[in-house]
Design an enzyme around this catalytic site. Structure first.
Site, PDB file in Angstrom:
ATOM      1  N   LEU A  45       0.648  -1.497   0.221  1.00 14.17           N
ATOM      2  CA  LEU A  45       0.170  -0.555  -0.125  1.00 14.17           C
ATOM      3  C   LEU A  45       1.334   1.504   0.068  1.00 14.17           C
ATOM      4  CD1 LEU A  45      -2.437  -1.198   2.705  1.00 14.17           C
ATOM      5  CD2 LEU A  45      -3.115  -1.020   0.379  1.00 14.17           C
ATOM      6  N   HIS A  46       0.065   2.122  -0.914  1.00 13.01           N
ATOM      7  CA  HIS A  46       0.903   3.313  -1.073  1.00 13.01           C
ATOM      8  C   HIS A  46      -0.168   5.103  -0.756  1.00 13.01           C
ATOM      9  CE1 HIS A  46      -0.530   3.546  -4.619  1.00 13.01           C
ATOM     10  NE2 HIS A  46       0.323   2.586  -5.504  1.00 13.01           N
ATOM     11  N   GLY A  48      -1.580   6.481  -2.858  1.00 12.23           N
ATOM     12  CA  GLY A  48      -3.127   6.675  -3.143  1.00 12.23           C
ATOM     13  C   GLY A  48      -3.582   5.218  -2.648  1.00 12.23           C
ATOM     14  N   HIS A  49      -3.579   3.970  -2.135  1.00 11.77           N
ATOM     15  CA  HIS A  49      -4.182   3.381  -0.959  1.00 11.77           C
ATOM     16  C   HIS A  49      -4.735   4.177  -0.636  1.00 11.77           C
ATOM     17  CE1 HIS A  49      -1.351  -0.081  -3.015  1.00 11.77           C
ATOM     18  NE2 HIS A  49      -2.667  -0.061  -4.251  1.00 11.77           N
ATOM     19  N   SER A 198       2.173   3.262  -7.987  1.00 11.73           N
ATOM     20  CA  SER A 198       2.305   2.072  -8.516  1.00 11.73           C
ATOM     21  C   SER A 198       3.222   2.062  -7.480  1.00 11.73           C
ATOM     22  CB  SER A 198       2.185   2.015  -9.341  1.00 11.73           C
ATOM     23  OG  SER A 198       2.255   0.536  -9.954  1.00 11.73           O
ATOM     24  N   ARG A 200       4.393  -0.761  -8.103  1.00  9.53           N
ATOM     25  CA  ARG A 200       5.307  -1.303  -9.144  1.00  9.53           C
ATOM     26  C   ARG A 200       6.928  -0.571  -9.491  1.00  9.53           C
ATOM     27  NH1 ARG A 200       0.731  -3.949 -11.774  1.00  9.53           N
ATOM     28  NH2 ARG A 200       1.285  -6.420 -11.550  1.00  9.53           N
TER      29      ARG A 200
END
Ligand code: PAF
Length: 278
Positions: A45-46, A48-49, A198, A200
């Site tokens: 999780l970053h 954005g999450h 992301s 990734r």
């Protein structure tokens, strides 16, 4: 919305993995007719999450975050094995955002009889762009999302706009299959230099990250032709597609007449996607 089990500082989200544990936890979270939001994720999780969890809080009383790296949506040779798995940190992030429950099933918990025989078919909108580059990907996504919806039975589910084609297909699945779940979209969160967050991005070397910035730069031109020219000028990227589409159907638009501008490109072996409405 009123908090369910959330406290203030020091709140820790409950973590469950099996269906039995999930059912028991959901019974508690639903008490007194509380509204439930689900944030489906693959973990790592970053920010954005975190934005998705915060939005879920605005929309519901109880917030459930699923963390599951879904083998069904990875093709042969893709990054299933190396996809980051950071459950302890994920639980920390959900707790900080005052989420109530983390559901982190194992592959066996999710697919007890092995891979499901009956799956969701995405239809034509799932065969273009990412669907063409990653055959079987959206079938895997929709199948697991349908299972997450069936197990949690949320009132609302929250997804990021970065995965625009995924979001459109999930909306369509909910409509076509009468799932009766509200779908809420949250704008893409970016680094200050424009790179879309992301999980990734952790794969990128500094040089690949630098090359990846051409994607958001291309989107900011606001024109298909200029976006393509911007990408072509970046030798560190291998472009998969740069297309302008009708956001409802994902059919290509030839003229810069407004629509959804979508890019997928490889920086090294890492495939990055991003989009912008123009
Ligand atoms: O966007 C993701 O993280 C995944 O595709 C999802 C929706 C959680 C399904 O595995």
């Amino acid at each position: 919305m009123r908090p369910a089990t959330t406290g203030g500082a020091g709140h820790t989200a409950k973590v469950v993995s099996t269906r039995a544990e999930l059912s028991a936890a959901m019974q508690e979270l639903r008490e007194d007719g509380r509204r439930v939001a689900l944030v489906p994720t693959m973990g790592a999780l970053h920010e954005g999450h975190r934005a998705l969890v915060r939005r879920a809080h605005d929309l519901a009383d109880s917030v459930v975050v699923s963390v599951f790296v879904n083998p069904l949506q990875f093709g042969k040779g893709e990054d299933l094995d190396k996809y980051p798995r950071t459950l302890a940190a994920d639980v920390g992030a959900v707790s900080e955002e005052k989420g109530d429950l983390v559901w982190a099933p194992s592959v066996e918990d999710m697919y007890p009889g092995g891979e499901p025989l009956v799956r969701v078919t995405p239809g034509p909108m799932g065969e273009v762009l990412d669907g063409a580059s990653r055959p079987g990907h959206f079938g895997g996504v929709l199948t697991v999302v349908a299972k997450l919806f069936g197990a949690v039975r949320p009132d609302v589910a929250v997804f990021g706009e970065k995965d625009a084609q995924q979001l459109a297909l999930i909306r369509r699945m909910v409509r076509d299959l009468d799932m009766g779940i509200e779908i809420e979209a949250v704008p893409t969160v970016r680094e200050p230099d424009g790179l879309a967050l992301s999980s990734r991005n952790t794969y990128l070397s500094p040089e690949q990250r630098q090359a990846g910035l051409a994607i958001s730069r291309a989107l900011r031109t606001g024109s298909l032709a200029q976006a393509r020219a911007t990408l072509a000028a970046e030798p560190g990227l291998r472009v998969d597609y740069c297309e302008l589409v009708d956001p409802a159907t994902f059919t290509p638009l030839d003229r810069d007449e407004g629509g959804l501008l979508l890019i997928a490109a490889f920086a090294g072996a890492t495939r990055l996607i991003d989009n912008r409405t123009i």
